[in-house]
Motif scaffolding. Structure first.
Motif, PDB file in Angstrom:
ATOM      1  N   HIS A 127     -17.146  36.216  48.281  1.00 50.60           N
ATOM      2  CA  HIS A 127     -16.194  37.102  47.613  1.00 50.60           C
ATOM      3  C   HIS A 127     -16.429  38.538  48.073  1.00 50.60           C
ATOM      4  O   HIS A 127     -15.488  39.276  48.369  1.00 50.60           O
ATOM      5  N   HIS A 128     -17.694  38.946  48.132  1.00 50.83           N
ATOM      6  CA  HIS A 128     -18.018  40.280  48.623  1.00 50.83           C
ATOM      7  C   HIS A 128     -17.551  40.451  50.064  1.00 50.83           C
ATOM      8  O   HIS A 128     -17.013  41.503  50.436  1.00 50.83           O
ATOM      9  N   LEU A 143     -14.174  47.709  43.403  1.00 47.28           N
ATOM     10  CA  LEU A 143     -14.188  47.307  44.808  1.00 47.28           C
ATOM     11  C   LEU A 143     -15.376  47.929  45.531  1.00 47.28           C
ATOM     12  O   LEU A 143     -16.046  47.270  46.349  1.00 47.28           O
ATOM     13  N   SER A 144     -15.657  49.187  45.224  1.00 43.96           N
ATOM     14  CA  SER A 144     -16.811  49.861  45.843  1.00 43.96           C
ATOM     15  C   SER A 144     -18.112  49.151  45.482  1.00 43.96           C
ATOM     16  O   SER A 144     -19.008  49.001  46.331  1.00 43.96           O
ATOM     17  N   VAL A 145     -18.232  48.712  44.232  1.00 42.56           N
ATOM     18  CA  VAL A 145     -19.441  48.000  43.799  1.00 42.56           C
ATOM     19  C   VAL A 145     -19.606  46.693  44.588  1.00 42.56           C
ATOM     20  O   VAL A 145     -20.709  46.347  45.023  1.00 42.56           O
ATOM     21  N   GLN A 146     -18.506  45.969  44.789  1.00 42.89           N
ATOM     22  CA  GLN A 146     -18.570  44.707  45.533  1.00 42.89           C
ATOM     23  C   GLN A 146     -19.071  44.941  46.959  1.00 42.89           C
ATOM     24  O   GLN A 146     -19.915  44.188  47.471  1.00 42.89           O
ATOM     25  N   ILE A 147     -18.558  45.972  47.600  1.00 45.21           N
ATOM     26  CA  ILE A 147     -18.965  46.255  48.978  1.00 45.21           C
ATOM     27  C   ILE A 147     -20.411  46.730  49.018  1.00 45.21           C
ATOM     28  O   ILE A 147     -21.181  46.367  49.924  1.00 45.21           O
ATOM     29  N   ARG A 153     -27.128  43.245  50.376  1.00 39.25           N
ATOM     30  CA  ARG A 153     -27.530  41.904  50.835  1.00 39.25           C
ATOM     31  C   ARG A 153     -27.797  41.899  52.329  1.00 39.25           C
ATOM     32  O   ARG A 153     -28.757  41.263  52.797  1.00 39.25           O
ATOM     33  N   LEU A 154     -26.987  42.612  53.104  1.00 38.84           N
ATOM     34  CA  LEU A 154     -27.141  42.623  54.561  1.00 38.84           C
ATOM     35  C   LEU A 154     -28.181  43.642  55.032  1.00 38.84           C
ATOM     36  O   LEU A 154     -28.656  43.560  56.160  1.00 38.84           O
TER      37      LEU A 154
END
Length: 296
Positions: free
Chosen positions: A6-7, A34-38, A44-45
């Motif tokens: 989803h992210h 949306l900013s939080v998701q990214i 994570r990366l």
């Protein structure tokens, strides 16, 4: 921790829009959500994926890499949905990998039975042996064409199919081969355009020269058959190639084969992965091109 797709999809949408606000509106999300998701994807990366320049978002190098992978992931997902929903009718994809140095004429000859079929889409990729076998193992390729069998690997169930064998010739311009000379004389007097040392044909040539106690003059070592053909046409030297590589030049008389034969043969293989549900198009190709008679 596994990747949250989803992210990844939110990142993918923003990367293609180039505008966080517009993407949030299109996805019916708040800009902050949306900013939080990214940000969670970046955490994570372990890399920032965007940098802001004025009001515009620009991908970082890590962002460009992530976008390449996201494009491939979501494109594959769309293909899966289309295939299983019947929107692509019965059209089948055949993903073929070929050694970068392999003759294009050979590749076309092998694939010719299915190239004109409206129900088959052929996707051709080239690469090194390691890249191709990796693509086969990850199911990104259905079939790999090589001029040597893969290494024995008990962990990877490769199936190796011999699909062709052809004598390798010494070819050059008619002027360079105007007189008939024995093989030892050619090796001693003429410059040669040879495959690189990783090639099995080159190994056989070096062994031949050693047996004849000759140290040939090497004009060029080339890992691309098309370039070998061009160098031979430019009369840089004599090329050690299978005739299928220079079919057009031999037919037109621009190049000719030496009467002295090196007695070297090149074998061609199709490599597949042993699968419970094999690709039917691959099976058809293998049946049509079975055995060393393929090249005549």
């Amino acid at each position: 921790m596994p990747l949250n797709y989803h992210h990844l999809r939110y990142f993918w949408a923003v990367a293609h829009d180039g505008n966080l606000t517009r993407t949030a509106q299109r996805l019916n999300l708040s800009q902050s959500a949306l900013s939080v998701q990214i940000k969670q994807l970046e955490d994570r990366l372990g890399h920032a994926l965007f940098e802001r320049r004025g009001r515009q978002l620009h991908l970082t190098e890590a962002g460009r890499i992530a976008l390449d992978h996201a494009d491939a992931i979501f494109s594959t997902g769309q293909e899966l949905v289309a295939t299983l929903s019947g929107t692509v009718a019965d059209r089948k994809a055949l993903r073929v990998g070929a050694l970068a140095t392999l003759s294009r004429n050979f590749q076309i000859g092998f694939l010719r039975p299915i190239l004109s079929r409206p129900d088959v889409e052929v996707i051709l990729r080239s690469g090194s042996p390691a890249e191709l076998l990796e693509g086969l193992g990850t199911l990104n390729l259905d079939l790999v064409l090589m001029n040597r069998p893969p290494p024995d690997d008990a962990l990877t169930p490769y199936e190796t199919h011999q699909i062709g064998e052809q004598a390798v010739s010494i070819v050059g311009t008619p002027e360079r081969l105007a007189s008939d000379r024995p093989l030892r004389t050619l090796l001693r007097e003429e410059p040669f355009i040879l495959p690189t040392t990783e090639n099995s044909v080159r190994a056989a040539f070096d062994a031949l020269a050693s047996r004849l106690s000759v140290r040939p003059q090497i004009a060029a070592e080339v890992d691309d058959m098309a370039m070998m053909r061009l160098l031979a046409r430019e009369d840089i030297g004599l090329a050690l190639v299978a005739p299928i590589v220079v079919t057009d030049e031999l037919s037109s008389g621009r190049l000719k084969e030496a009467s002295a034969h090196p007695r070297i043969r090149e074998t061609f293989y199709a490599i597949t992965l042993r699968r419970r549900f094999p690709n039917p198009v691959v099976q058809e190709l293998l049946e049509r091109n079975a055995g060393p008679a393929f090249l005549g």
